[in-house]
Scaffold this motif. Structure first.
Motif, PDB file in Angstrom:
ATOM      1  N   ALA A   1       0.831  -1.206   0.000  1.00  0.00           N
ATOM      2  CA  ALA A   1       0.000   0.000   0.000  1.00  0.00           C
ATOM      3  C   ALA A   1       0.864   1.253   0.000  1.00  0.00           C
ATOM      4  CB  ALA A   1      -0.939  -0.014   1.199  1.00  0.00           C
ATOM      5  N   ALA A   2       1.974   1.218   0.734  1.00  0.00           N
ATOM      6  CA  ALA A   2       2.876   2.377   0.752  1.00  0.00           C
ATOM      7  C   ALA A   2       3.489   2.609  -0.624  1.00  0.00           C
ATOM      8  CB  ALA A   2       3.971   2.165   1.795  1.00  0.00           C
ATOM      9  N   GLY A   3       3.679   1.543  -1.383  1.00  0.00           N
ATOM     10  CA  GLY A   3       4.187   1.684  -2.742  1.00  0.00           C
ATOM     11  C   GLY A   3       3.218   2.436  -3.634  1.00  0.00           C
ATOM     12  N   TYR A   4       1.945   2.409  -3.291  1.00  0.00           N
ATOM     13  CA  TYR A   4       0.931   3.155  -4.037  1.00  0.00           C
ATOM     14  C   TYR A   4       0.656   4.511  -3.414  1.00  0.00           C
ATOM     15  CZ  TYR A   4      -0.196  -0.800  -6.972  1.00  0.00           C
ATOM     16  OH  TYR A   4      -0.124  -1.802  -7.896  1.00  0.00           O
ATOM     17  N   GLY A   5       1.356   4.839  -2.324  1.00  0.00           N
ATOM     18  CA  GLY A   5       1.178   6.133  -1.691  1.00  0.00           C
ATOM     19  C   GLY A   5       0.046   6.173  -0.687  1.00  0.00           C
ATOM     20  N   VAL A   6      -0.382   5.015  -0.197  1.00  0.00           N
ATOM     21  CA  VAL A   6      -1.486   4.938   0.758  1.00  0.00           C
ATOM     22  C   VAL A   6      -0.939   4.356   2.062  1.00  0.00           C
ATOM     23  CG1 VAL A   6      -3.738   3.896   1.225  1.00  0.00           C
ATOM     24  CG2 VAL A   6      -3.119   4.539  -1.100  1.00  0.00           C
ATOM     25  N   GLN A   7      -1.313   4.949   3.191  1.00  0.00           N
ATOM     26  CA  GLN A   7      -0.912   4.433   4.494  1.00  0.00           C
ATOM     27  C   GLN A   7      -2.153   3.914   5.222  1.00  0.00           C
ATOM     28  OE1 GLN A   7       2.132   3.981   5.591  1.00  0.00           O
ATOM     29  NE2 GLN A   7       3.000   4.910   3.767  1.00  0.00           N
ATOM     30  N   PRO A   8      -2.506   2.644   5.025  1.00  0.00           N
ATOM     31  CA  PRO A   8      -3.726   2.126   5.650  1.00  0.00           C
ATOM     32  C   PRO A   8      -3.509   1.827   7.135  1.00  0.00           C
ATOM     33  CG  PRO A   8      -2.608   0.372   4.507  1.00  0.00           C
ATOM     34  CD  PRO A   8      -1.826   1.634   4.232  1.00  0.00           C
ATOM     35  N   ASP A   9      -4.598   1.860   7.885  1.00  0.00           N
ATOM     36  CA  ASP A   9      -4.579   1.468   9.289  1.00  0.00           C
ATOM     37  C   ASP A   9      -4.955  -0.006   9.342  1.00  0.00           C
ATOM     38  OD1 ASP A   9      -4.618   1.280  12.013  1.00  0.00           O
ATOM     39  OD2 ASP A   9      -6.481   2.403  12.268  1.00  0.00           O
ATOM     40  N   LEU A  10      -3.939  -0.875   9.389  1.00  0.00           N
ATOM     41  CA  LEU A  10      -4.194  -2.313   9.336  1.00  0.00           C
ATOM     42  C   LEU A  10      -4.814  -2.856  10.619  1.00  0.00           C
ATOM     43  CD1 LEU A  10      -1.048  -3.546   7.402  1.00  0.00           C
ATOM     44  CD2 LEU A  10      -3.368  -3.237   6.553  1.00  0.00           C
ATOM     45  N   ALA A  11      -4.955  -2.018  11.636  1.00  0.00           N
ATOM     46  CA  ALA A  11      -5.609  -2.450  12.865  1.00  0.00           C
ATOM     47  C   ALA A  11      -7.114  -2.631  12.647  1.00  0.00           C
ATOM     48  CB  ALA A  11      -5.355  -1.452  13.980  1.00  0.00           C
ATOM     49  N   GLN A  12      -7.657  -1.949  11.656  1.00  0.00           N
ATOM     50  CA  GLN A  12      -9.082  -2.104  11.355  1.00  0.00           C
ATOM     51  C   GLN A  12      -9.284  -3.359  10.505  1.00  0.00           C
ATOM     52  OE1 GLN A  12     -10.445   1.439   9.447  1.00  0.00           O
ATOM     53  NE2 GLN A  12      -9.978   2.752  11.187  1.00  0.00           N
ATOM     54  N   PRO A  13     -10.242  -4.219  10.894  1.00  0.00           N
ATOM     55  CA  PRO A  13     -10.447  -5.474  10.165  1.00  0.00           C
ATOM     56  C   PRO A  13     -10.847  -5.263   8.703  1.00  0.00           C
ATOM     57  CG  PRO A  13     -11.805  -5.402  12.164  1.00  0.00           C
ATOM     58  CD  PRO A  13     -11.108  -4.093  12.045  1.00  0.00           C
ATOM     59  N   SER A  14     -11.574  -4.204   8.426  1.00  0.00           N
ATOM     60  CA  SER A  14     -12.025  -3.997   7.049  1.00  0.00           C
ATOM     61  C   SER A  14     -10.853  -3.667   6.117  1.00  0.00           C
ATOM     62  CB  SER A  14     -13.062  -2.872   6.994  1.00  0.00           C
ATOM     63  OG  SER A  14     -12.492  -1.665   7.470  1.00  0.00           O
ATOM     64  N   VAL A  15      -9.836  -3.010   6.628  1.00  0.00           N
ATOM     65  CA  VAL A  15      -8.675  -2.663   5.805  1.00  0.00           C
ATOM     66  C   VAL A  15      -7.892  -3.918   5.447  1.00  0.00           C
ATOM     67  CG1 VAL A  15      -6.498  -1.394   5.753  1.00  0.00           C
ATOM     68  CG2 VAL A  15      -8.528  -0.340   6.734  1.00  0.00           C
ATOM     69  N   GLY A  16      -7.691  -4.798   6.419  1.00  0.00           N
ATOM     70  CA  GLY A  16      -6.997  -6.060   6.148  1.00  0.00           C
ATOM     71  C   GLY A  16      -7.748  -6.904   5.139  1.00  0.00           C
ATOM     72  N   ALA A  17      -9.062  -6.934   5.260  1.00  0.00           N
ATOM     73  CA  ALA A  17      -9.875  -7.695   4.310  1.00  0.00           C
ATOM     74  C   ALA A  17      -9.782  -7.094   2.913  1.00  0.00           C
ATOM     75  CB  ALA A  17     -11.328  -7.735   4.773  1.00  0.00           C
ATOM     76  N   TYR A  18      -9.784  -5.770   2.835  1.00  0.00           N
ATOM     77  CA  TYR A  18      -9.675  -5.100   1.535  1.00  0.00           C
ATOM     78  C   TYR A  18      -8.345  -5.427   0.868  1.00  0.00           C
ATOM     79  CZ  TYR A  18      -8.864  -1.425  -1.848  1.00  0.00           C
ATOM     80  OH  TYR A  18      -8.555  -0.751  -2.993  1.00  0.00           O
ATOM     81  N   MET A  19      -7.275  -5.419   1.640  1.00  0.00           N
ATOM     82  CA  MET A  19      -5.958  -5.716   1.075  1.00  0.00           C
ATOM     83  C   MET A  19      -5.884  -7.144   0.549  1.00  0.00           C
ATOM     84  SD  MET A  19      -4.111  -3.050   1.206  1.00  0.00           S
ATOM     85  CE  MET A  19      -4.168  -1.469   1.974  1.00  0.00           C
ATOM     86  N   ARG A  20      -6.454  -8.095   1.293  1.00  0.00           N
ATOM     87  CA  ARG A  20      -6.455  -9.489   0.838  1.00  0.00           C
ATOM     88  C   ARG A  20      -7.290  -9.654  -0.426  1.00  0.00           C
ATOM     89  NH1 ARG A  20      -6.379 -10.207   6.301  1.00  0.00           N
ATOM     90  NH2 ARG A  20      -8.630 -10.335   6.471  1.00  0.00           N
ATOM     91  N   VAL A  21      -8.445  -9.006  -0.467  1.00  0.00           N
ATOM     92  CA  VAL A  21      -9.301  -9.101  -1.657  1.00  0.00           C
ATOM     93  C   VAL A  21      -8.621  -8.467  -2.859  1.00  0.00           C
ATOM     94  CG1 VAL A  21     -11.465  -8.266  -2.664  1.00  0.00           C
ATOM     95  CG2 VAL A  21     -11.464  -9.282  -0.392  1.00  0.00           C
ATOM     96  N   LYS A  22      -7.952  -7.349  -2.656  1.00  0.00           N
ATOM     97  CA  LYS A  22      -7.225  -6.710  -3.748  1.00  0.00           C
ATOM     98  C   LYS A  22      -6.112  -7.626  -4.253  1.00  0.00           C
ATOM     99  CE  LYS A  22      -4.601  -2.666  -5.169  1.00  0.00           C
ATOM    100  NZ  LYS A  22      -4.401  -3.331  -6.400  1.00  0.00           N
ATOM    101  N   GLY A  23      -5.406  -8.267  -3.344  1.00  0.00           N
ATOM    102  CA  GLY A  23      -4.349  -9.189  -3.730  1.00  0.00           C
ATOM    103  C   GLY A  23      -4.882 -10.373  -4.511  1.00  0.00           C
ATOM    104  N   ILE A  24      -5.978 -10.945  -4.048  1.00  0.00           N
ATOM    105  CA  ILE A  24      -6.594 -12.087  -4.741  1.00  0.00           C
ATOM    106  C   ILE A  24      -7.083 -11.665  -6.123  1.00  0.00           C
ATOM    107  CG2 ILE A  24      -8.555 -13.679  -4.689  1.00  0.00           C
ATOM    108  CD1 ILE A  24      -8.161 -13.723  -1.599  1.00  0.00           C
ATOM    109  N   ARG A  25      -7.653 -10.483  -6.215  1.00  0.00           N
ATOM    110  CA  ARG A  25      -8.122  -9.981  -7.509  1.00  0.00           C
ATOM    111  C   ARG A  25      -6.967  -9.816  -8.490  1.00  0.00           C
ATOM    112  NH1 ARG A  25      -9.418  -3.911  -8.153  1.00  0.00           N
ATOM    113  NH2 ARG A  25      -7.163  -4.032  -8.078  1.00  0.00           N
ATOM    114  N   ASP A  26      -5.866  -9.268  -8.026  1.00  0.00           N
ATOM    115  CA  ASP A  26      -4.707  -9.071  -8.897  1.00  0.00           C
ATOM    116  C   ASP A  26      -4.116 -10.402  -9.341  1.00  0.00           C
ATOM    117  OD1 ASP A  26      -5.034  -6.365  -8.680  1.00  0.00           O
ATOM    118  OD2 ASP A  26      -3.400  -6.067  -7.256  1.00  0.00           O
ATOM    119  N   ILE A  27      -4.010 -11.356  -8.425  1.00  0.00           N
ATOM    120  CA  ILE A  27      -3.496 -12.679  -8.785  1.00  0.00           C
ATOM    121  C   ILE A  27      -4.406 -13.342  -9.814  1.00  0.00           C
ATOM    122  CG2 ILE A  27      -3.061 -15.011  -7.908  1.00  0.00           C
ATOM    123  CD1 ILE A  27      -2.117 -13.664  -5.291  1.00  0.00           C
ATOM    124  N   ALA A  28      -5.710 -13.250  -9.603  1.00  0.00           N
ATOM    125  CA  ALA A  28      -6.653 -13.847 -10.559  1.00  0.00           C
ATOM    126  C   ALA A  28      -6.553 -13.174 -11.927  1.00  0.00           C
ATOM    127  CB  ALA A  28      -8.081 -13.740 -10.015  1.00  0.00           C
TER     128      ALA A  28
END
Length: 70
Positions: A33-60
């Motif tokens: 996320a920092a590589g894209y210029g975004v500093q997410p708060d990974l303590a929030q469960p929704s942010v972690g879920a978003y990152m995993r979904v984004k990763g799965i989408r990119d891999i697919a």
């Protein structure tokens, strides 16, 4: 080199890069996320879920390109 060899090589490299980005979002979401210029708060469960979904989408997406190449 023919045009089709160059096209397949470029498509394969792009697919590999997309898969790498997706894997990075799953393995190291803060760094990715920092590589894209975004500093997410990974303590929030929704942010972690978003990152995993984004990763799965990119891999697919990368795998889909490889499937189309085959």
């Amino acid at each position: 080199m023919t045009v089709s060899i160059v096209a397949y090589t470029l498509a394969g490299l792009i697919a590999a890069a997309i898969i790498f980005v997706g894997t990075r979002f799953i393995v190291a979401p803060r760094v990715a996320a920092a590589g894209y210029g975004v500093q997410p708060d990974l303590a929030q469960p929704s942010v972690g879920a978003y990152m995993r979904v984004k990763g799965i989408r990119d891999i697919a997406s990368g795998l889909f390109v490889i499937i189309l190449m085959a």
